[in-house]
Design a protein around this motif. Structure first.
Motif, PDB file in Angstrom:
ATOM      1  N   VAL A 154      33.113  11.380 -29.376  1.00  0.00           N
ATOM      2  CA  VAL A 154      32.602  10.698 -30.571  1.00  0.00           C
ATOM      3  C   VAL A 154      31.107  10.501 -30.403  1.00  0.00           C
ATOM      4  O   VAL A 154      30.565  10.608 -29.300  1.00  0.00           O
ATOM      5  CB  VAL A 154      33.290   9.326 -30.772  1.00  0.00           C
ATOM      6  CG1 VAL A 154      34.807   9.480 -30.906  1.00  0.00           C
ATOM      7  CG2 VAL A 154      32.950   8.367 -29.631  1.00  0.00           C
ATOM      8  N   GLU A 155      30.446  10.199 -31.519  1.00  0.00           N
ATOM      9  CA  GLU A 155      29.030   9.859 -31.462  1.00  0.00           C
ATOM     10  C   GLU A 155      28.709   8.885 -32.590  1.00  0.00           C
ATOM     11  O   GLU A 155      29.357   8.917 -33.653  1.00  0.00           O
ATOM     12  CB  GLU A 155      28.149  11.106 -31.597  1.00  0.00           C
ATOM     13  CG  GLU A 155      28.170  11.748 -32.971  1.00  0.00           C
ATOM     14  CD  GLU A 155      27.195  12.910 -33.093  1.00  0.00           C
ATOM     15  OE1 GLU A 155      26.576  13.273 -32.084  1.00  0.00           O
ATOM     16  OE2 GLU A 155      27.071  13.459 -34.214  1.00  0.00           O
ATOM     17  N   LEU A 194      33.662  11.670 -35.275  1.00  0.00           N
ATOM     18  CA  LEU A 194      34.541  12.272 -34.273  1.00  0.00           C
ATOM     19  C   LEU A 194      34.087  13.699 -34.011  1.00  0.00           C
ATOM     20  O   LEU A 194      34.061  14.529 -34.920  1.00  0.00           O
ATOM     21  CB  LEU A 194      35.995  12.262 -34.759  1.00  0.00           C
ATOM     22  CG  LEU A 194      36.557  10.919 -35.228  1.00  0.00           C
ATOM     23  CD1 LEU A 194      38.067  11.030 -35.425  1.00  0.00           C
ATOM     24  CD2 LEU A 194      36.225   9.801 -34.250  1.00  0.00           C
ATOM     25  N   LEU A 195      33.734  13.997 -32.772  1.00  0.00           N
ATOM     26  CA  LEU A 195      33.230  15.319 -32.413  1.00  0.00           C
ATOM     27  C   LEU A 195      34.340  16.258 -31.956  1.00  0.00           C
ATOM     28  O   LEU A 195      34.208  17.478 -32.074  1.00  0.00           O
ATOM     29  CB  LEU A 195      32.182  15.197 -31.301  1.00  0.00           C
ATOM     30  CG  LEU A 195      30.939  14.374 -31.635  1.00  0.00           C
ATOM     31  CD1 LEU A 195      30.029  14.292 -30.415  1.00  0.00           C
ATOM     32  CD2 LEU A 195      30.195  14.969 -32.823  1.00  0.00           C
ATOM     33  N   ASP A 196      35.407  15.714 -31.423  1.00  0.00           N
ATOM     34  CA  ASP A 196      36.491  16.540 -30.887  1.00  0.00           C
ATOM     35  C   ASP A 196      37.845  15.929 -31.264  1.00  0.00           C
ATOM     36  O   ASP A 196      38.526  15.329 -30.414  1.00  0.00           O
ATOM     37  CB  ASP A 196      36.352  16.668 -29.369  1.00  0.00           C
ATOM     38  CG  ASP A 196      37.205  17.790 -28.800  1.00  0.00           C
ATOM     39  OD1 ASP A 196      38.147  18.228 -29.496  1.00  0.00           O
ATOM     40  OD2 ASP A 196      36.944  18.218 -27.660  1.00  0.00           O
ATOM     41  N   PRO A 197      38.261  16.073 -32.530  1.00  0.00           N
ATOM     42  CA  PRO A 197      39.534  15.485 -32.959  1.00  0.00           C
ATOM     43  C   PRO A 197      40.730  15.983 -32.161  1.00  0.00           C
ATOM     44  O   PRO A 197      41.666  15.209 -31.911  1.00  0.00           O
ATOM     45  CB  PRO A 197      39.630  15.915 -34.437  1.00  0.00           C
ATOM     46  CG  PRO A 197      38.212  16.143 -34.857  1.00  0.00           C
ATOM     47  CD  PRO A 197      37.534  16.702 -33.658  1.00  0.00           C
ATOM     48  N   GLU A 198      40.708  17.255 -31.750  1.00  0.00           N
ATOM     49  CA  GLU A 198      41.852  17.786 -30.989  1.00  0.00           C
ATOM     50  C   GLU A 198      42.005  17.087 -29.644  1.00  0.00           C
ATOM     51  O   GLU A 198      43.117  16.783 -29.209  1.00  0.00           O
ATOM     52  CB  GLU A 198      41.706  19.289 -30.804  1.00  0.00           C
ATOM     53  CG  GLU A 198      41.896  20.085 -32.079  1.00  0.00           C
ATOM     54  CD  GLU A 198      43.242  19.802 -32.734  1.00  0.00           C
ATOM     55  OE1 GLU A 198      44.244  19.740 -32.003  1.00  0.00           O
ATOM     56  OE2 GLU A 198      43.279  19.632 -33.962  1.00  0.00           O
ATOM     57  N   ALA A 199      40.884  16.836 -28.985  1.00  0.00           N
ATOM     58  CA  ALA A 199      40.956  16.126 -27.702  1.00  0.00           C
ATOM     59  C   ALA A 199      41.425  14.691 -27.912  1.00  0.00           C
ATOM     60  O   ALA A 199      42.202  14.172 -27.107  1.00  0.00           O
ATOM     61  CB  ALA A 199      39.600  16.143 -27.030  1.00  0.00           C
ATOM     62  N   ALA A 232      32.618   3.699 -25.217  1.00  0.00           N
ATOM     63  CA  ALA A 232      31.514   4.206 -24.393  1.00  0.00           C
ATOM     64  C   ALA A 232      31.980   5.400 -23.567  1.00  0.00           C
ATOM     65  O   ALA A 232      31.242   6.388 -23.406  1.00  0.00           O
ATOM     66  CB  ALA A 232      30.993   3.090 -23.487  1.00  0.00           C
ATOM     67  N   ASP A 233      33.205   5.335 -23.062  1.00  0.00           N
ATOM     68  CA  ASP A 233      33.769   6.457 -22.310  1.00  0.00           C
ATOM     69  C   ASP A 233      33.957   7.669 -23.218  1.00  0.00           C
ATOM     70  O   ASP A 233      33.649   8.801 -22.822  1.00  0.00           O
ATOM     71  CB  ASP A 233      35.100   6.046 -21.695  1.00  0.00           C
ATOM     72  CG  ASP A 233      35.785   7.195 -20.975  1.00  0.00           C
ATOM     73  OD1 ASP A 233      35.212   7.739 -20.011  1.00  0.00           O
ATOM     74  OD2 ASP A 233      36.903   7.575 -21.396  1.00  0.00           O
ATOM     75  N   PHE A 234      34.443   7.440 -24.440  1.00  0.00           N
ATOM     76  CA  PHE A 234      34.615   8.539 -25.400  1.00  0.00           C
ATOM     77  C   PHE A 234      33.267   9.201 -25.714  1.00  0.00           C
ATOM     78  O   PHE A 234      33.181  10.432 -25.817  1.00  0.00           O
ATOM     79  CB  PHE A 234      35.241   8.022 -26.691  1.00  0.00           C
ATOM     80  CG  PHE A 234      36.728   7.744 -26.607  1.00  0.00           C
ATOM     81  CD1 PHE A 234      37.433   7.961 -25.431  1.00  0.00           C
ATOM     82  CD2 PHE A 234      37.417   7.262 -27.703  1.00  0.00           C
ATOM     83  CE1 PHE A 234      38.796   7.711 -25.352  1.00  0.00           C
ATOM     84  CE2 PHE A 234      38.776   7.013 -27.645  1.00  0.00           C
ATOM     85  CZ  PHE A 234      39.471   7.230 -26.465  1.00  0.00           C
ATOM     86  N   LEU A 283      34.067   9.864 -41.449  1.00  0.00           N
ATOM     87  CA  LEU A 283      33.523   8.908 -40.494  1.00  0.00           C
ATOM     88  C   LEU A 283      34.468   7.729 -40.307  1.00  0.00           C
ATOM     89  O   LEU A 283      35.294   7.440 -41.174  1.00  0.00           O
ATOM     90  CB  LEU A 283      32.164   8.390 -40.966  1.00  0.00           C
ATOM     91  CG  LEU A 283      31.026   9.396 -41.081  1.00  0.00           C
ATOM     92  CD1 LEU A 283      29.788   8.716 -41.644  1.00  0.00           C
ATOM     93  CD2 LEU A 283      30.727  10.040 -39.734  1.00  0.00           C
ATOM     94  N   VAL A 284      34.324   7.054 -39.186  1.00  0.00           N
ATOM     95  CA  VAL A 284      35.004   5.783 -38.961  1.00  0.00           C
ATOM     96  C   VAL A 284      33.989   4.692 -39.268  1.00  0.00           C
ATOM     97  O   VAL A 284      33.005   4.526 -38.557  1.00  0.00           O
ATOM     98  CB  VAL A 284      35.503   5.659 -37.503  1.00  0.00           C
ATOM     99  CG1 VAL A 284      36.107   4.276 -37.263  1.00  0.00           C
ATOM    100  CG2 VAL A 284      36.526   6.744 -37.204  1.00  0.00           C
TER     101      VAL A 284
END
Length: 223
Positions: free
Chosen positions: A202-203, A211-216, A194-196, A170-171
């Motif tokens: 992220v959520e 982080l939901l999509d580290p590759e992106a 907010a855009d992410f 987590l961050v």
């Protein structure tokens, strides 16, 4: 946390690659383990240069601050990376501030203890020169990042570094501190986050940000 044999730790450090076993034994004898809580000041600019830290666990932020309170992040140091390496060589005062972003465990090499080893062993001196060169490159990269990369790219890279340093992934850093890391205002960072979130990258989590999509995010950071 259980103490680990410094000699075994040294064998895992990339900065000492090429240093022979005998020299590592001497360095291990001179090293001591230290710990810092999240948010703790490790040292401030102008403090006496006790020596070099090599991070074992956690993340350290190196930064400068103006009298008006503005801050510039010079870089982040994670596991296997040095902090305050200039002081190990010259014993001079600290050239920047260092703050533990997460709980940090590190090895401390005092200038007074290491000076004799450096003077008599060319491989140790060479390892330190490579370390200094690497730090200069990272500082240049950070300066380039602030001046040339978009906030979106800087924030994506920072989130990846912070999540990697946390055992849960987590961050956990407050948004104000994240803003300081990426040289932006908190409202601007909030807008990008907010855009992410809207893009599913992220959520919010109970203890921080997931982080939901580290590759992106990695692709955004490299853009």
């Amino acid at each position: 946390m259980t103490e680990i044999d410094p000699r075994r730790l040294l064998d895992r450090l990339p900065i000492l690659e090429g240093v022979p076993p005998a020299a590592r034994d001497l360095l291990a004898a001179a090293a001591r383990q230290v710990r810092h809580d999240a948010g703790a000041t490790i040292f401030r600019r102008g403090d006496p240069g006790e020596g070099m830290l090599v991070v074992l666990d956690g993340l350290v932020r190196l930064h400068l601050a103006s009298a008006a309170g503005r801050e510039l992040t010079l870089g982040l140091a994670g596991p296997g990376e040095p902090v305050g390496e200039i002081a190990l060589i010259d014993g001079g005062p600290r050239s920047a501030d260092a703050t533990a972003l997460t709980p940090v465990r590190a090895l401390m090499f005092r200038h007074a203890d290491a000076a004799a080893i450096i003077a008599t062993d060319a491989t140790v001196a060479g390892a330190l020169l490579r370390t200094l060169a690497g730090r200069l490159r990272r500082t240049t990269d950070q300066t380039e990042s602030v001046g040339l990369r978009t906030l979106q790219a800087r924030l994506a890279t920072a989130l990846l570094q912070l999540s990697k340093a946390d055992p849960s992934g987590l961050v956990r850093l407050p948004q104000g501190q994240i803003a300081a890391l990426v040289a932006a205002t908190r409202p601007k960072v909030n807008a990008v986050l907010a855009d992410f979130r809207a893009r599913g990258l992220v959520e919010p989590a109970r203890a921080g940000l997931r982080l939901l999509d580290p590759e992106a995010l990695r692709a955004l950071g490299e853009a």
